[in-house]
Design an enzyme around this catalytic site. Structure first.
Site, PDB file in Angstrom:
ATOM      1  N   VAL A   8       0.870  -1.321   0.047  1.00 51.81           N
ATOM      2  CA  VAL A   8      -0.164  -0.044   0.076  1.00 51.81           C
ATOM      3  C   VAL A   8       0.899   1.348   0.018  1.00 51.81           C
ATOM      4  CG1 VAL A   8      -1.876   0.961   1.226  1.00 51.81           C
ATOM      5  CG2 VAL A   8      -1.662  -1.359   1.477  1.00 51.81           C
ATOM      6  N   GLY A   9       1.082   2.001  -1.069  1.00 48.85           N
ATOM      7  CA  GLY A   9       1.768   3.042  -1.299  1.00 48.85           C
ATOM      8  C   GLY A   9       1.263   4.402  -1.169  1.00 48.85           C
ATOM      9  N   LYS A  14      -1.206  -2.284  -4.399  1.00 46.20           N
ATOM     10  CA  LYS A  14      -1.048  -3.435  -5.241  1.00 46.20           C
ATOM     11  C   LYS A  14      -1.269  -4.591  -4.373  1.00 46.20           C
ATOM     12  CE  LYS A  14       2.505  -0.920  -6.324  1.00 46.20           C
ATOM     13  NZ  LYS A  14       3.737  -0.495  -6.657  1.00 46.20           N
ATOM     14  N   TYR A  96      19.559   2.135  10.467  1.00 42.03           N
ATOM     15  CA  TYR A  96      18.928   3.278  10.496  1.00 42.03           C
ATOM     16  C   TYR A  96      19.208   3.582  12.040  1.00 42.03           C
ATOM     17  CZ  TYR A  96      15.980   6.340   8.025  1.00 42.03           C
ATOM     18  OH  TYR A  96      15.338   7.124   7.007  1.00 42.03           O
ATOM     19  N   ASP A 105       8.189   0.049   3.395  1.00 45.56           N
ATOM     20  CA  ASP A 105       8.070  -0.393   1.951  1.00 45.56           C
ATOM     21  C   ASP A 105       9.967  -0.371   1.574  1.00 45.56           C
ATOM     22  OD1 ASP A 105       8.507   2.430   2.421  1.00 45.56           O
ATOM     23  OD2 ASP A 105       7.753   2.994   0.168  1.00 45.56           O
ATOM     24  N   ARG A 106      10.707   0.416   2.233  1.00 51.98           N
ATOM     25  CA  ARG A 106      12.102   0.282   2.000  1.00 51.98           C
ATOM     26  C   ARG A 106      12.637  -0.742   2.513  1.00 51.98           C
ATOM     27  NH1 ARG A 106      14.142   5.881   4.390  1.00 51.98           N
ATOM     28  NH2 ARG A 106      16.150   5.401   3.567  1.00 51.98           N
ATOM     29  N   THR A 133       6.195   7.899  -6.038  1.00 50.84           N
ATOM     30  CA  THR A 133       5.564   9.339  -5.662  1.00 50.84           C
ATOM     31  C   THR A 133       6.918  10.048  -4.971  1.00 50.84           C
ATOM     32  OG1 THR A 133       3.561   8.546  -5.004  1.00 50.84           O
ATOM     33  CG2 THR A 133       3.998  10.653  -4.185  1.00 50.84           C
TER      34      THR A 133
END
Length: 255
Positions: A8-9, A14, A96, A105-106, A133
């Site tokens: 889910v972007g 998708k 991170y 998502d990354r 995006t």
């Protein structure tokens, strides 16, 4: 045991249904909808699909969208699980400063890229590019440690920012040219070269840091737009996030 993977972007949802939550499982069905249309999934695309046994997704669109997606899955008696970035998963170490703040998502795309290379016997540094995006460019060393990454605006955001902040730039989308001679081409070429240049810079950074050039894997809905303008060798993979979700699911849902 069928498995539903969700990506889910910021613009689209998708989905892909697989025969099992396992790497290499057969794809049974897939689709995509814009976020404004997700409230129709239960009545339309998902209505004739066999009920999944397991559901795993990654989402960056926010809690309101997440609630709407979850409501659509109430037609099945299954509780969806969502990926949250962690210090370590599926052989990838998260570098991170605050691992949980890394976009899901990354994280999932990097896991997919890492295992895509390992499956071919390649253990090298890797650059993972997602063009959507927003654009992200991630660096992973040969041991599987995420070193860090950059975020920059996608084509659409760049153009809208220029249009809103500069008079006289409301022009049609142009073409990518080596030497643009009109404003439309100048804007399109500028955005494309900015993204290509960011990738090139990260390739140089990781080559210097690791002492060898990386593999480069690119994904995202707008990845094909970048392909002709890339100055580094790359592999374009449409299913990278689904690949990562399968890797994670094969471990989380192992019998």
């Amino acid at each position: 045991m069928t498995f539903l993977a969700l990506d889910v972007g910021n613009t689209r949802l998708k989905w892909a249904q697989y025969e099992a939550p396992a790497v290499g499982a057969r794809l049974l069905a897939h689709g995509a909808v814009f976020l404004e249309n997700i409230d129709r999934l239960a009545e339309e695309e998902w209505s004739e699909m066999s009920p999944p046994t397991r559901i795993l997704g990654c989402i960056v669109a926010g809690d309101a969208i997440k609630r709407r997606v979850t409501e659509q899955m109430e037609l099945w008696d299954v509780v969806p699980r969502w990926v949250v970035s962690s210090p370590q998963e599926a052989g990838l170490t998260n570098g991170y400063e605050h691992p949980a703040r890394l976009g899901a998502d990354r994280w999932v795309a990097m896991i997919g890229a890492r295992h895509r290379l390992l499956a071919r016997g390649i253990s090298k540094p890797c650059i993972v590019v997602m063009v959507g995006t927003a654009v992200t460019v991630e660096a992973i060393d040969a041991s599987g440690k995420f070193l860090g990454g950059i975020i920059l605006p996608g084509h659409g955001i760049m153009l809208r920012a220029l249009e809103s902040g500069t008079a006289g730039l409301h022009v049609p989308t142009g073409e990518v040219r080596d030497f643009p001679t009109n404003t439309s081409d100048a804007l399109t070429s500028g955005g494309t070269f900015a993204i290509a240049g960011a990738v090139q810079r990260m390739v140089e950074n990781i080559t210097r840091h690791c002492g060898e050039p990386p593999e480069c894997i690119m994904t995202g809905g707008a990845g094909w737009k970048m392909a002709p303008s890339m100055s580094v060798k790359y592999e374009l993979v449409d299913s990278l996030i689904f690949d990562g979700l399968l890797e994670i699911a094969s471990r989380r849902f192992a019998p």
